[in-house]
Design a protein around this motif. Structure first.
Motif, PDB file in Angstrom:
ATOM      1  N   GLY A 182       0.737  -1.304   0.094  1.00 41.48           N
ATOM      2  CA  GLY A 182      -0.006  -0.004  -0.017  1.00 41.48           C
ATOM      3  C   GLY A 182       1.008   1.305  -0.052  1.00 41.48           C
ATOM      4  N   LEU A 183       2.142   1.216  -0.266  1.00 37.67           N
ATOM      5  CA  LEU A 183       2.946   2.497  -0.449  1.00 37.67           C
ATOM      6  C   LEU A 183       2.543   3.391  -1.453  1.00 37.67           C
ATOM      7  N   SER A 184       2.363   4.747  -1.381  1.00 41.02           N
ATOM      8  CA  SER A 184       1.903   5.509  -2.237  1.00 41.02           C
ATOM      9  C   SER A 184       2.991   5.795  -3.431  1.00 41.02           C
ATOM     10  N   GLN A 185       4.200   5.539  -3.180  1.00 37.58           N
ATOM     11  CA  GLN A 185       4.891   5.916  -4.217  1.00 37.58           C
ATOM     12  C   GLN A 185       4.808   4.568  -5.481  1.00 37.58           C
ATOM     13  N   PHE A 186       4.031   3.547  -5.117  1.00 33.36           N
ATOM     14  CA  PHE A 186       3.898   2.489  -6.262  1.00 33.36           C
ATOM     15  C   PHE A 186       2.394   2.531  -6.763  1.00 33.36           C
ATOM     16  N   ARG A 187       1.846   3.739  -6.689  1.00 35.86           N
ATOM     17  CA  ARG A 187       0.279   3.841  -7.076  1.00 35.86           C
ATOM     18  C   ARG A 187       0.582   3.609  -8.551  1.00 35.86           C
ATOM     19  N   GLY A 188      -0.339   3.113  -9.447  1.00 36.28           N
ATOM     20  CA  GLY A 188      -0.006   3.227 -10.961  1.00 36.28           C
ATOM     21  C   GLY A 188      -0.021   4.632 -11.620  1.00 36.28           C
ATOM     22  N   ALA A 189       0.743   4.773 -12.409  1.00 33.93           N
ATOM     23  CA  ALA A 189       0.851   5.827 -13.289  1.00 33.93           C
ATOM     24  C   ALA A 189      -0.369   5.659 -14.215  1.00 33.93           C
ATOM     25  N   GLY A 190      -0.876   6.786 -14.886  1.00 32.91           N
ATOM     26  CA  GLY A 190      -1.842   6.706 -15.869  1.00 32.91           C
ATOM     27  C   GLY A 190      -1.085   6.573 -17.249  1.00 32.91           C
ATOM     28  N   HIS A 191      -2.077   6.205 -18.196  1.00 32.69           N
ATOM     29  CA  HIS A 191      -1.710   5.807 -19.298  1.00 32.69           C
ATOM     30  C   HIS A 191      -2.794   6.510 -20.118  1.00 32.69           C
ATOM     31  N   GLY A 192      -2.549   6.554 -21.713  1.00 33.52           N
ATOM     32  CA  GLY A 192      -3.912   6.772 -22.324  1.00 33.52           C
ATOM     33  C   GLY A 192      -3.667   7.942 -23.519  1.00 33.52           C
ATOM     34  N   GLY A 193      -4.472   8.095 -24.258  1.00 32.51           N
ATOM     35  CA  GLY A 193      -4.492   9.045 -25.273  1.00 32.51           C
ATOM     36  C   GLY A 193      -4.144  10.501 -25.029  1.00 32.51           C
ATOM     37  N   PRO A 351      -9.429 -12.954 -19.821  1.00 37.02           N
ATOM     38  CA  PRO A 351     -10.637 -13.023 -18.695  1.00 37.02           C
ATOM     39  C   PRO A 351     -10.005 -13.122 -17.444  1.00 37.02           C
ATOM     40  N   TYR A 352      -8.913 -13.477 -16.973  1.00 33.17           N
ATOM     41  CA  TYR A 352      -8.542 -13.338 -15.620  1.00 33.17           C
ATOM     42  C   TYR A 352      -8.281 -11.733 -15.056  1.00 33.17           C
ATOM     43  N   VAL A 353      -7.448 -11.162 -16.027  1.00 32.59           N
ATOM     44  CA  VAL A 353      -7.050  -9.931 -15.842  1.00 32.59           C
ATOM     45  C   VAL A 353      -8.343  -8.764 -15.646  1.00 32.59           C
ATOM     46  N   GLU A 354      -9.260  -8.963 -16.436  1.00 30.17           N
ATOM     47  CA  GLU A 354     -10.632  -8.267 -16.492  1.00 30.17           C
ATOM     48  C   GLU A 354     -11.177  -8.224 -14.806  1.00 30.17           C
ATOM     49  N   ARG A 355     -10.831  -9.078 -14.135  1.00 28.67           N
ATOM     50  CA  ARG A 355     -11.458  -9.265 -12.733  1.00 28.67           C
ATOM     51  C   ARG A 355     -10.287  -8.845 -11.896  1.00 28.67           C
ATOM     52  N   LEU A 356      -9.415  -8.426 -12.350  1.00 32.12           N
ATOM     53  CA  LEU A 356      -8.267  -7.711 -11.531  1.00 32.12           C
ATOM     54  C   LEU A 356      -8.134  -6.198 -11.457  1.00 32.12           C
ATOM     55  N   ARG A 357      -9.177  -5.530 -11.896  1.00 36.44           N
ATOM     56  CA  ARG A 357      -9.115  -4.043 -12.045  1.00 36.44           C
ATOM     57  C   ARG A 357      -9.170  -3.379 -10.693  1.00 36.44           C
ATOM     58  N   GLY A 358      -8.125  -2.566 -10.627  1.00 37.98           N
ATOM     59  CA  GLY A 358      -8.091  -1.936  -9.129  1.00 37.98           C
ATOM     60  C   GLY A 358      -7.304  -2.691  -8.230  1.00 37.98           C
ATOM     61  N   ASN A 359      -6.676  -3.758  -8.719  1.00 33.42           N
ATOM     62  CA  ASN A 359      -5.484  -4.542  -7.947  1.00 33.42           C
ATOM     63  C   ASN A 359      -4.331  -3.819  -7.607  1.00 33.42           C
ATOM     64  N   ARG A 360      -4.154  -3.409  -6.219  1.00 34.45           N
ATOM     65  CA  ARG A 360      -2.967  -2.340  -5.789  1.00 34.45           C
ATOM     66  C   ARG A 360      -1.832  -2.808  -6.022  1.00 34.45           C
ATOM     67  N   ALA A 361      -1.410  -4.382  -6.179  1.00 33.40           N
ATOM     68  CA  ALA A 361      -0.160  -5.038  -6.315  1.00 33.40           C
ATOM     69  C   ALA A 361      -0.012  -5.272  -7.831  1.00 33.40           C
ATOM     70  N   LEU A 362      -0.823  -5.271  -8.769  1.00 29.76           N
ATOM     71  CA  LEU A 362      -0.773  -5.360  -9.992  1.00 29.76           C
ATOM     72  C   LEU A 362      -0.425  -3.948 -10.579  1.00 29.76           C
ATOM     73  N   ALA A 363      -0.827  -2.828  -9.882  1.00 28.73           N
ATOM     74  CA  ALA A 363      -0.653  -1.531 -10.326  1.00 28.73           C
ATOM     75  C   ALA A 363       0.818  -1.109  -9.889  1.00 28.73           C
ATOM     76  N   GLY A 364       1.154  -1.551  -8.841  1.00 27.87           N
ATOM     77  CA  GLY A 364       2.488  -1.275  -8.227  1.00 27.87           C
ATOM     78  C   GLY A 364       3.455  -1.882  -9.028  1.00 27.87           C
ATOM     79  N   ALA A 365       3.329  -3.118  -9.593  1.00 24.55           N
ATOM     80  CA  ALA A 365       4.225  -3.859 -10.413  1.00 24.55           C
ATOM     81  C   ALA A 365       4.314  -3.057 -11.849  1.00 24.55           C
ATOM     82  N   LEU A 366       3.288  -2.770 -12.467  1.00 25.35           N
ATOM     83  CA  LEU A 366       3.196  -1.989 -13.570  1.00 25.35           C
ATOM     84  C   LEU A 366       3.839  -0.808 -13.357  1.00 25.35           C
ATOM     85  N   SER A 367       3.792   0.096 -12.566  1.00 24.53           N
ATOM     86  CA  SER A 367       4.335   1.520 -12.152  1.00 24.53           C
ATOM     87  C   SER A 367       5.903   1.087 -12.156  1.00 24.53           C
TER      88      SER A 367
END
Length: 453
Positions: A182-193, A351-367
């Motif tokens: 839950g460390l704030s430094q690892f919250r996912g950064a935004g992407h997009g157009g 199909p599995y990832v669609e149910r992981l939206r908002g997962n903090r650990a996944l967002a941290g790994a991505l960032s």
């Protein structure tokens, strides 16, 4: 609020995907922006949040994130058939264009006219990669922890020669643990157009689940099917030709690349450039830049440059085949083993990832991975700069450190002038990718014809 869009049939969606493919110039950032504008803003097929979630997942995967994003959204709309149409159309224009340019390069690359055009393209590519470093860095390096991860990745790959996959996996682990804590430094950064999302409604909104729910049996079938489509041709090449043939090297190397090149197209290119030039000797550094210039100026994924690499590898080592036939087969084999795994990752994992939206650990790994990729792309920019502006480099070893340094006397003034002009065009005048590439190519041709390059 406007009326919700109606789900188009796959036949009705096909022209839209063809339009996305035809406009997919400018590398992954431009391609993602095109998809965002057409699919989110114009068609309202998918909401902003769902678009970003799909992009986050695709950025975590090895391989080209823009092509995988198209496959993912096509899958969300029409299942496996939709993913095949969207992802396949995204690749097709690049396959045709790069193959045609590879033939021209192989036959006429040393002719003054063609050589001058590619001399200019190298300078423009250097500026475009430098701009990619800053663009991704602004998005990803939110705070000192992310800056430190990027710096560590650059030092690891440029100075310590640490394998790229280890860098990305280590960053992902750090980010996963930080996000899970839950460390704030690892919250996912935004992407997009880059555009603001409208209020909708959308065909696929934030609360709508995909048509295909995660089922272990379905996932295993997708793994078996696409694993066979990917790896059976590789096994057949190895059995028929042995392990020392150039086609075997192509099949094995690019299959391995498909599994380990996380972090997007520019990160993939860093790995491919070093291996193709320094390990296998298929290309010279300047030729790798030529191939990247081809990929930047044609529609389709930037990673289509790998088709050029495979073409030239087989063209120069044709065995019993005519060189052009060998090159064509080498390029097509490269494309197959590069993109077949992309469909595997999406159809088995989405199909599995669609149910992981908002997962903090996944967002941290991505960032964390995205931050490390900034350092990897910086390494790519430095590598390109050294081999564009200087004719010679030398490796200096200091204990565990290995530095690739330029030979000052080999400075190419014309290349330096073109590179500086391209940097001014990109950062000062803010010209787009295609005008910069076209202008640099014409300038390179003029310098070559004048005998100054």
């Amino acid at each position: 609020m406007s009326a919700p869009p109606v789900l188009p049939t796959l036949a009705q969606a096909l022209p839209v995907w063809a339009r996305v493919a035809a406009l997919s110039f400018g590398g992954p950032a431009g391609q993602i922006a095109v998809m965002h504008r057409i699919l989110v803003e114009e068609r309202r097929w998918i909401s902003e949040a769902r678009f970003l979630h799909a992009l986050n997942f695709c950025t975590l995967l090895p391989g080209p994130e823009a092509q995988q994003l198209a496959t993912y959204i096509g899958w969300l709309m029409h299942g496996t058939r939709g993913g095949l149409v969207a992802g396949g159309l995204f690749v097709l224009p690049g396959v045709v264009a790069i193959m045609a340019l590879s033939w021209i390069y192989a036959l006429y690359g040393n002719v003054g006219f063609v050589a001058g055009l590619f001399f200019g393209l190298k300078a423009a590519v250097l500026a475009i990669v430098a701009e990619a470093v800053l663009r991704i860095g602004r998005r990803a390096l939110k705070g000192p922890v992310m800056v430190a991860l990027a710096a560590a990745a650059f030092v690891a790959i440029f100075v310590l020669d640490v394998p790229f996959p280890l860098i990305v996996l280590a960053a992902g682990l750090v980010g996963y643990l930080g996000g899970r804590a839950g460390l704030s430094q690892f919250r996912g950064a935004g992407h997009g157009g880059g555009a603001k999302a409208d209020a909708g409604p959308y065909l696929i909104g934030d609360a709508i689940l995909p048509q295909e729910r995660p089922a272990h049996g379905q996932a295993l079938r997708m793994l078996a099917l696409w694993g066979a489509l990917w790896l059976v041709p590789v096994a057949l090449v190895l059995l028929a030709l042995g392990t020392d043939d150039v086609f075997s090297h192509i099949a094995v190397f690019f299959s391995k690349m498909a599994m380990v090149t996380f972090g997007g197209a520019y990160a993939v290119l860093s790995y491919v450039a070093q291996q193709a030039v320094e390990h296998y000797g298929w290309l010279k550094p300047g030729e790798m830049l030529d191939g990247l210039g081809m990929a930047e100026t044609t529609p389709g994924p930037l990673i289509m440059v790998t088709q050029f690499v495979g073409f030239m590898a087989a063209f120069r080592n044709p065995g019993a085949l005519p060189p052009l036939a060998a090159g064509t087969l080498g390029g097509l084999l490269t494309t197959w083993v590069t993109f077949a795994p992309c469909f595997l990752w999406i159809f088995a994992g989405a199909p599995y990832v669609e149910r992981l939206r908002g997962n903090r650990a996944l967002a941290g790994a991505l960032s964390a991975i995205t931050a490390s990729v900034v350092g990897v792309i910086l390494n790519l920019a430095v590598w390109f700069a050294l081999h564009t502006i200087f004719a010679e480099t030398r490796v200096v070893a200091l204990g565990p450190l290995r530095l690739d340094l330029p030979v000052p006397s080999s400075l190419d003034p014309a290349a330096l002038l073109l590179a500086l002009a391209a940097l001014v065009a990109v950062f000062g005048l803010r010209l787009g990718t295609v005008p910069v590439l076209a202008g640099a190519a014409l300038a390179g041709l003029a310098l070559r014809l004048a005998g100054l390059a």
